[in-house]
Design a protein around this motif. Structure first.
Motif, PDB file in Angstrom:
ATOM      1  N   THR B 359       0.851  -1.198   0.000  1.00 11.33           N
ATOM      2  CA  THR B 359       0.000   0.000   0.000  1.00 11.33           C
ATOM      3  C   THR B 359       0.881   1.240   0.000  1.00 11.33           C
ATOM      4  OG1 THR B 359      -0.071   0.044   2.398  1.00 11.33           O
ATOM      5  CG2 THR B 359      -1.787  -1.226   1.289  1.00 11.33           C
ATOM      6  N   TRP B 360       0.243   2.425   0.000  1.00  8.75           N
ATOM      7  CA  TRP B 360       1.032   3.658   0.034  1.00  8.75           C
ATOM      8  C   TRP B 360       1.881   3.748   1.297  1.00  8.75           C
ATOM      9  CZ3 TRP B 360      -3.886   4.314  -2.419  1.00  8.75           C
ATOM     10  CH2 TRP B 360      -3.790   4.705  -3.766  1.00  8.75           C
ATOM     11  N   LEU B 361       1.461   2.993   2.319  1.00 13.15           N
ATOM     12  CA  LEU B 361       2.173   3.097   3.595  1.00 13.15           C
ATOM     13  C   LEU B 361       3.086   1.912   3.905  1.00 13.15           C
ATOM     14  CD1 LEU B 361      -0.669   4.385   5.975  1.00 13.15           C
ATOM     15  CD2 LEU B 361       1.375   5.665   5.286  1.00 13.15           C
ATOM     16  N   PHE B 362       2.600   0.710   3.598  1.00 14.38           N
ATOM     17  CA  PHE B 362       3.305  -0.468   4.129  1.00 14.38           C
ATOM     18  C   PHE B 362       3.621  -1.501   3.048  1.00 14.38           C
ATOM     19  CE2 PHE B 362       0.202   0.978   7.354  1.00 14.38           C
ATOM     20  CZ  PHE B 362       1.118   1.641   8.168  1.00 14.38           C
ATOM     21  N   ASN B 363       4.578  -2.356   3.397  1.00 12.73           N
ATOM     22  CA  ASN B 363       4.838  -3.513   2.552  1.00 12.73           C
ATOM     23  C   ASN B 363       3.725  -4.541   2.733  1.00 12.73           C
ATOM     24  OD1 ASN B 363       7.259  -2.582   1.445  1.00 12.73           O
ATOM     25  ND2 ASN B 363       8.417  -3.250   3.256  1.00 12.73           N
ATOM     26  N   SER B 364       3.670  -5.465   1.813  1.00 11.84           N
ATOM     27  CA  SER B 364       2.647  -6.508   1.840  1.00 11.84           C
ATOM     28  C   SER B 364       2.912  -7.476   2.995  1.00 11.84           C
ATOM     29  CB  SER B 364       2.699  -7.248   0.507  1.00 11.84           C
ATOM     30  OG  SER B 364       1.769  -8.289   0.504  1.00 11.84           O
ATOM     31  N   ALA B 365       1.833  -8.084   3.519  1.00 12.70           N
ATOM     32  CA  ALA B 365       1.961  -9.007   4.656  1.00 12.70           C
ATOM     33  C   ALA B 365       2.852 -10.195   4.307  1.00 12.70           C
ATOM     34  CB  ALA B 365       0.577  -9.505   5.080  1.00 12.70           C
ATOM     35  N   VAL B 419      -5.711   5.838  12.946  1.00 10.01           N
ATOM     36  CA  VAL B 419      -4.498   5.123  12.589  1.00 10.01           C
ATOM     37  C   VAL B 419      -4.742   4.246  11.369  1.00 10.01           C
ATOM     38  CG1 VAL B 419      -2.836   3.420  13.373  1.00 10.01           C
ATOM     39  CG2 VAL B 419      -3.774   5.084  14.989  1.00 10.01           C
ATOM     40  N   GLY B 420      -4.020   4.478  10.312  1.00  5.46           N
ATOM     41  CA  GLY B 420      -4.086   3.578   9.163  1.00  5.46           C
ATOM     42  C   GLY B 420      -4.644   4.271   7.953  1.00  5.46           C
ATOM     43  N   ARG B 421      -5.978   4.228   7.793  1.00  2.00           N
ATOM     44  CA  ARG B 421      -6.603   4.773   6.605  1.00  2.00           C
ATOM     45  C   ARG B 421      -6.357   6.268   6.460  1.00  2.00           C
ATOM     46  NH1 ARG B 421      -4.932   1.456   5.258  1.00  2.00           N
ATOM     47  NH2 ARG B 421      -5.347   0.391   7.187  1.00  2.00           N
ATOM     48  N   SER B 422      -6.391   7.001   7.565  1.00  2.00           N
ATOM     49  CA  SER B 422      -6.239   8.455   7.428  1.00  2.00           C
ATOM     50  C   SER B 422      -4.920   8.801   6.761  1.00  2.00           C
ATOM     51  CB  SER B 422      -6.365   9.145   8.785  1.00  2.00           C
ATOM     52  OG  SER B 422      -5.854   8.341   9.802  1.00  2.00           O
ATOM     53  N   GLN B 423      -3.851   8.120   7.144  1.00  2.00           N
ATOM     54  CA  GLN B 423      -2.555   8.446   6.553  1.00  2.00           C
ATOM     55  C   GLN B 423      -2.522   8.124   5.056  1.00  2.00           C
ATOM     56  OE1 GLN B 423      -2.741   6.921   9.677  1.00  2.00           O
ATOM     57  NE2 GLN B 423      -2.348   8.890  10.655  1.00  2.00           N
ATOM     58  N   GLU B 424      -3.195   7.062   4.659  1.00  5.62           N
ATOM     59  CA  GLU B 424      -3.220   6.732   3.233  1.00  5.62           C
ATOM     60  C   GLU B 424      -4.010   7.771   2.455  1.00  5.62           C
ATOM     61  OE1 GLU B 424      -3.723   2.123   2.702  1.00  5.62           O
ATOM     62  OE2 GLU B 424      -2.333   3.190   1.389  1.00  5.62           O
ATOM     63  N   VAL B 425      -5.173   8.129   2.997  1.00  6.45           N
ATOM     64  CA  VAL B 425      -6.003   9.125   2.318  1.00  6.45           C
ATOM     65  C   VAL B 425      -5.252  10.456   2.244  1.00  6.45           C
ATOM     66  CG1 VAL B 425      -8.180  10.397   2.434  1.00  6.45           C
ATOM     67  CG2 VAL B 425      -8.143   7.954   2.966  1.00  6.45           C
ATOM     68  N   MET B 426      -4.512  10.780   3.314  1.00  7.95           N
ATOM     69  CA  MET B 426      -3.709  12.012   3.297  1.00  7.95           C
ATOM     70  C   MET B 426      -2.699  11.988   2.151  1.00  7.95           C
ATOM     71  SD  MET B 426      -2.997  12.485   7.393  1.00  7.95           S
ATOM     72  CE  MET B 426      -1.772  13.796   7.283  1.00  7.95           C
ATOM     73  N   ILE B 427      -2.017  10.870   2.022  1.00 13.59           N
ATOM     74  CA  ILE B 427      -1.000  10.778   0.965  1.00 13.59           C
ATOM     75  C   ILE B 427      -1.630  10.963  -0.406  1.00 13.59           C
ATOM     76  CG2 ILE B 427       0.591   9.180  -0.188  1.00 13.59           C
ATOM     77  CD1 ILE B 427       1.303   8.058   2.518  1.00 13.59           C
ATOM     78  N   VAL B 428      -2.781  10.328  -0.617  1.00 15.46           N
ATOM     79  CA  VAL B 428      -3.445  10.401  -1.919  1.00 15.46           C
ATOM     80  C   VAL B 428      -3.946  11.820  -2.199  1.00 15.46           C
ATOM     81  CG1 VAL B 428      -5.422   9.588  -3.252  1.00 15.46           C
ATOM     82  CG2 VAL B 428      -4.069   7.969  -1.909  1.00 15.46           C
ATOM     83  N   LEU B 429      -4.577  12.431  -1.195  1.00 17.02           N
ATOM     84  CA  LEU B 429      -5.106  13.784  -1.386  1.00 17.02           C
ATOM     85  C   LEU B 429      -3.967  14.765  -1.667  1.00 17.02           C
ATOM     86  CD1 LEU B 429      -7.836  13.957   1.436  1.00 17.02           C
ATOM     87  CD2 LEU B 429      -8.215  13.803  -1.043  1.00 17.02           C
TER      88      LEU B 429
END
Lengths: 637, 637
Positions: B359-365, B419-429
Motif C-alpha cells: 500500500t502507500w504506507l506499508f509492505n505486503s503481509a 491510525v491507518g486509513r487516514s494516513q493513506e487518504v492524506m498521501i493520496v489527497l
C-alpha cells in the motif's frame, strides 16, 4: 443472600395457598427440593391439590414432611413395629428415612406386614408417627446396599447440611447478560475410556461423568482435569454420573480428594454399584502395587454427596440447569442424562453408554424426549462394520462353544465386567442348563459378580418387566440357581484352579487388565482343551484386546518378575452380548428419535468409528454431526 | 526455585566460554533475555563469536551490558554531550537507555553529530561511558512518543523488577506428561470486533489480542473474559497484541484493573499507538457519559508491562512458547504473531488483520514462515463477492467524488480510524492536489489523526521502502504539506463547522460510532452539496453501516435528547483503501503461503463470510479449514 429473599417470598405464597387449619412448622431447601414441615401431615396429604398448587406457585419441587417432633425415636419405633408384625412375615430389615418420615419394612411376606385392609400399617403409623412402606426382601442380600444404608444413616446430620448447602447454591442470584451453552470434551472423545464432559453456561458448570481409562494403568488414565475450565474444582455445581462402570465414574472420589465438595447426581443403583466398583478398583491398584487415585475415605465422601434420582424425576442441578434421567438399557441404573437449560433456552441429552434393544436384563434405551436440540451419543460400535448378532444368535454361539469345551473336558473362562454382562451370561447359562442344551456344570463367579448380582435384585424396578415378573411373581429367580458358585476367598480360588473337572468361570475384569481373571488365565492358558470367551468390548491397549488380536505369547508381571505365557487355549469371541448398541442400533436410535435433534456430537468410540458414524448420520439424516476431540469445546447455543 | 539452578548452570557455561580477561560483573534474566553485565564491554563487543557461542550454549537470547558503575550520571552526561556536539547539528532530543547503556541522540543533521570518521561519537563514548546512537529527528514531533519515553524513564526501576519477574516465570519448571496445543475463541470469531483468543498448552496460557466491540456500546463489548479458561487473570503468561486498533487491544488495560500483572508483547509502534487510542477511547466514553472500562492508571500499567519486539525478533513468551512478529501490512506496527510451541512440537500463526498488497504506507503481509501447521486468519472481506478495487482504482474514485463535491462548493467528510486509513487518504489527497487533479482545498484533521501521523514518522522502519526514501532521502514528506490543518481545539472545530468554504475533513471515529465525526455529520448532513465518503469497513451495528445501507433518517443523542437528522448529503463509498485483504488477496495469501499449513481457522469476519471463506479454501486447496465460533475451543495438537 438471595436464598433468604426466596424463602421469605415463599412464606407469602404458602400463606396464600395453604388453609389456616394446616400447621406449617418450617420451610427450607434441601438440594433442589423445597421442604415444608408440618405437624398436620394427614390434612396435607389428603389435599394433593394444595401440594400441586404450591409446586406451581413456588416453581419448585415441593416435599411435605412431618415435623420431626412427631416422629418416635428410631430404636423405640423399631421395637414397637416388631411387636406389631407377626413373626411369620419374616421381617429382614427395618430402616427409617428421616427426610421423608417414612419407615421401610423389608419382609419375605409383605402381605402379613400390611395386615387386613392395612390394619397393621395403620397401627404402626398411629403408634410411632412414622409412615410405613413395605417391600419384599431382596432374594439375595447385598452387603453393599446394607453398608451404604448404614453409612448414610451414620452421616444423616452431615448430609442434611450438604443438602442445605446445595439448596442455597441452587438459589443463588443469576448475573445478567448474554446466555450461552457449551461443553468441553475432557475425556472419552475419540476413545473408549475416561469419559468426562464439562457442560457450561454463563452461570454454571456441570461435570457429566468422570471416568478412568483402565487401559492406561501406567499413566494415571484420568480425564484432562488440570485444564482451567474445571478449576478450582469447588466451582463446579454438580457431577452427573450416567452409569457405574469405572470408565464413567472411576475418578469421582479423587475429585473430593482435590477439593470438590458438591453433589453427585445418579440413579440409586448407580450410587451403590459405583461405590462397589470404586472400592474394588482401589483395592486392585493396591494389590498390584500401583498408587491408587484415592482412599476409601474419598469414596465415602462421594457416597455422602450422592443425590439419587430415579428415571423420569426432574431436579435442578444448577440455577439454570434441570436434569432428568431416562433408561439407557446398558447396565443396572444406567441413564441418559437430559439437561434442560434456562427457561426453554436449550436442551442437551447425553446418552452415556446405551443399548437400543431389549436385553435379558433391561428395557431398550429411551429415545423420545419432550425437547432435545443437541444429542451427545456414544459410538463404541459406531464403525461401518460393527454389526453385532442378535441376543438369540449370541446365545446360540455361546452354547456351541460351551458345549464343545465342556464335552472335551475343558474349562470355559469368561472375562466379564462384574456389572452388566455377567448377569446376562448367567441368565443364559442357567436357562441352557435348565433345558438341557449344555451339560450340567458349575458356574463359578469370581470378583464381585455375586455382590453385583445381589444389587440387581435389590433394585427390581430397574430390570425389564419380564425378568421382574419371573423373579417376583413366578418365584423363578435365575440368579438363585444352584449352578452358581461363589468364589469368595483365596482358598476357594486356589482349590478351583487345581480342580481337574470341567467348569465355567466368570471372572473380572472384563478386559483382562487386572482382577482375578488373570489367575485363571495364567493357570489354564496352555491347555488347548480350555476356552477363553470374550463376550464384551475389548478396548485398545488392554490385554483382552491383544489376545483377541491373536497375540499368542504374553508376558505378564508375576510379583515383579516377567512371566511368559503361551496361549494354547481356544480363543473365542461371542458377539451380541454387548451392553452397547451396534452400528445398526445406533443409526436406528437416531432415525426413530423424537424430536429429531438439530445437532449430534459423537463420543465414546475410537476416532475412526466416531468419524465414520458422524459422517454416516450426516449423510443419512441431514443432521449436523461432529466427532469432538478431547480438549475441544463446542458451543451449541 | 528452578531459576536459581538455571543461573548457576549458566555461570558454569560462561566460565567455559568467556576468556578470563573479560570481566563479568553480574548475570540475570530480564524477560526472556539472559543479561550479562561486564566492566570490559569493548573487549566483549569486539568478539562477536563469544556472544554467539554463549547464546548457543545457554540456548537463550543473550544481551551484554555495561556494568552500571561505568556509566556517567544522566544529567552530567547530557551536558557533556551538548558540549561536544556543534549547535548546527540541531539536536532535538537526547535520551538514555539504561538497559543497553546506549544514549540516543536525535538531531536534524545526524552527520554533524557523528563527526569526521565518527570522531565525536568516540569522544562521547570516552567521556560519558554511554554508547551513542544517532537518529534523524522525526519530522513531526509526537507527544505520545515523548510522553511514553518519559513515563518509562520514570518507572525504570519498577520495569526492571517486572522484567525480572517475567524472566523468573519463563524459567519455571515444566510438568511432565502428554503435551497438547489448543485455543479458545473468546471474541472476534464470526464477527468483526473484540478479537481475543486464548492459546493454551499443558504448561501455559497466552492471550492473543483483547479488543473491544465498538459497535456494542450498550453492552460493554468485551470478549468473553468471565469464562474459566482465563481465570484467574494472573495465571495468564502473557498478552500478545497484533496491532493497535481498539478491536484488538481496547480491553487490555481492564485486564490490569482485574488482576492481570504480566507482560504485553507488541511491536514498538503498537505500544505507542495502543496507548494513544486507549486514552482516547476512555475519554470518548467519559464524554458520552458512558462508564469507561478502565482509568488512565490502567493504561499506564499496560505501557509499563509492554515488552516491545521488532519484526523478525524471537522471544520466549512462556516456558514452552516462542513468539516472532512478522509484518502484516495493515497499520503501523501491525504484526502476524507466529508461535513456536515446545521443542519443534507445533507452530501456529495468527495473522491478525492483514493486507496482502503493498500500500502507500506499508509492505505486503508476510506469508513465508520456517514452519506453520495451523494458520488463524481474518476474513473481514472473506465473502464470495468481497472483491475490492486496486489502490489506484480507489484513488481515481476518490478523485472524482472529491472533485465534484468541491466544485459544487460542498464539503467532503471522511470518517477514518485515526491510525491507518487516514494516513493513506492524506498521501493520496496531497498528491492529487500537488499535481492538480483536484482543486486546492484545506484538509482538516480532527481527532488524533495528527498525532497518529506523528507516530508514523517516529517509526520510519515500519513504513514501506518508497515512502521511507521519499521522506528521509528526498525530503519529500507528504505529511508536512501545508494543505493539512490540525483541528486541535473545540474553538477551531466550531469555526470550521460554521465556515462556508468548501473543504475536506478527515475525522474519527472510522465507523461513526462516536468521536468528532459526529459533530460534522450533524452540521453538514442536510446539505446535498456535501458528501460523506466511507473509505473503511463499516461493521454491523455501527452508525456508519446504517448510513451506508441507505438509512436516511437518523436519530442521534444530543445531550440526552433525541436529535432527528435527515441525511441529504451525498453518500459515497470508496472501496479499495481498506487495510484488510479482499477476497482475492485472502485466497492468494493461502495459495502462495510457504509452507502450506495443515489447518486453517477463520476468524474476524461476519459468520457467513467466515463460513464462505472456509469452505472455499477447503475446496480449492484441500486444507482442513474451520470457521470457529466464539466460546469454542479447538485442539490442534
Amino acid at each position: 443472600m438471595s436464598v433468604e429473599k426466596v424463602l421469605s417470598e415463599a412464606e407469602q405464597v404458602i400463606k396464600e395457598v395453604v388453609p389456616p387449619e394446616i400447621d406449617i412448622s418450617g420451610i427450607d431447601f434441601e438440594g433442589s427440593v423445597f421442604v415444608i414441615y408440618t405437624k398436620t401431615l394427614d390434612e396435607f396429604s389428603q389435599n394433593s391439590d394444595i401440594v400441586r398448587q404450591l409446586a406451581q406457585n413456588l416453581r419448585r419441587r415441593v416435599a411435605i414432611r412431618p415435623d420431626p417432633s412427631l416422629l418416635q425415636d428410631e430404636e423405640m419405633a423399631k421395637e414397637k413395629i416388631k411387636q406389631i408384625i407377626p413373626p411369620e412375615a419374616e421381617v429382614s430389615d427395618i430402616y427409617f428415612e428421616h427426610e421423608t418420615g417414612e419407615v421401610t419394612i423389608e419382609a419375605i411376606s409383605p402381605g402379613l406386614v400390611i395386615g387386613k385392609h392395612g390394619a397393621l400399617l395403620n397401627e404402626i403409623k398411629k403408634e410411632t408417627g412414622w409412615a410405613p412402606k413395605v417391600i419384599r426382601s431382596p432374594p439375595i442380600p447385598s452387603k453393599t446396599v446394607g453398608e451404604i444404608r448404614d453409612f448414610l444413616k451414620s452421616v444423616r446430620e452431615e448430609r442434611r447440611q450438604i443438602l442445605k448447602k446445595v439448596g442455597r447454591r441452587l438459589n443463588r442470584d443469576l448475573s445478567e447478560g448474554e446466555t450461552w451453552v457449551r461443553f468441553t470434551a475432557l475425556g472419552g472423545y475419540g476413545q473408549v475410556g475416561r469419559s468426562c464432559t464439562l457442560l457450561m453456561t454463563r452461570e454454571s458448570r456441570i461435570l457429566v461423568d468422570c471416568g478412568v481409562d483402565v487401559s492406561n494403568i501406567n499413566g494415571n488414565g484420568t480425564p484432562y482435569l488440570n485444564v482451567p475450565e474445571v478449576l478450582p474444582l469447588d466451582s463446579i455445581d454438580g457431577i452427573v454420573i450416567t452409569h457405574a462402570h469405572l470408565d464413567h465414574c472411576g475418578v469421582v472420589p479423587a475429585l473430593y480428594k482435590y477439593g470438590y465438595d458438591g453433589p453427585i447426581y445418579c440413579t440409586p443403583p448407580t450410587r451403590d454399584l459405583m461405590a462397589l466398583l470404586q472400592l474394588d478398583y482401589m483395592k486392585v491398584a493396591f494389590g498390584e502395587g500401583r498408587k491408587s487415585l484415592y482412599e476409601s475415605s474419598h469414596i465415602r465422601e462421594a457416597v455422602k454427596h450422592c443425590i439419587p434420582l430415579k428415571y423420569g424425576e426432574t431436579t435442578d442441578v444448577a440455577p439454570d440447569i434441570r436434569l432428568t434421567f431416562h433408561n439407557a438399557g446398558h447396565i443396572l441404573g444406567s441413564a441418559i442424562a437430559h439437561f434442560h437449560i434456562g427457561e426453554g433456552l436449550y436442551n442437551v441429552a447425553f446418552t452415556g453408554d446405551f443399548k437400543f434393544e431389549k436385553t435379558w436384563l433391561f428395557n431398550s434405551a429411551v429415545n423420545k424426549f419432550p425437547r432435545v436440540e443437541t444429542l451427545v451419543m456414544e459410538s463404541t460400535y459406531g464403525g461401518f462394520r460393527d454389526i453385532q448378532p442378535s441376543r438369540h444368535e449370541a446365545a446360540e454361539v455361546l452354547r456351541d462353544i460351551v458345549q464343545r469345551t465342556l464335552k472335551r473336558g475343558g474349562k470355559v473362562l469368561i472375562p466379564v465386567f462384574a456389572v452388566g454382562r455377567s448377569q446376562e451370561v448367567m441368565i443364559v447359562l442357567e436357562e441352557m442348563m435348565r433345558i438341557g442344551e449344555i451339560p450340567w456344570a458349575n458356574v463359578h463367579l469370581d470378583g464381585m459378580i455375586w455382590e453385583a448380582t445381589a444389587i440387581h435384585t435389590a433394585y427390581p424396578e430397574y430390570l425389564n418387566s419380564s425378568l421382574r415378573t419371573a423373579i417376583f411373581q413366578k418365584g423363578e429367580n435365575p440368579f438363585l440357581s444352584e449352578i452358581f458358585k461363589r468364589v469368595d476367598s483365596r482358598e476357594t480360588r486356589e482349590k478351583l484352579l487345581s480342580d481337574p473337572d470341567p467348569c465355567i468361570v466368570l471372572a473380572t475384569s472384563g478386559m483382562m487388565n487386572g482382577g482375578p481373571i488373570i489367575s485363571y488365565f495364567k493357570e489354564w492358558a496352555d491347555d488347548p482343551n480350555n476356552t477363553l470367551i470374550f463376550v464384551g468390548y475389548q478396548a485398545e491397549g488392554t490385554l483382552g484386546r491383544r489376545i483377541q488380536r491373536e497375540q499368542r505369547e504374553i508376558v505378564l508381571n508375576e510379583k515383579g518378575q516377567p512371566l511368559n505365557i503361551k496361549v494354547n487355549m481356544e480363543i473365542a469371541t461371542c458377539d451380541g452380548f454387548s451392553g452397547h448398541s451396534d452400528r445398526r442400533q445406533l443409526m436406528r436410535y437416531v432415525r426413530t428419535m423424537e424430536p429429531k435433534p438439530e445437532r449430534i456430537v459423537i463420543c465414546h468410540g475410537e476416532e475412526s468409528k466416531a468419524l465414520d458414524l458422524a459422517s454416516s448420520i450426516y449423510r443419512k439424516f441431514g443432521i449436523e454431526t461432529r466427532a469432538l476431540k478431547n480438549l475441544e469445546t463446542i458451543r451449541v447455543k
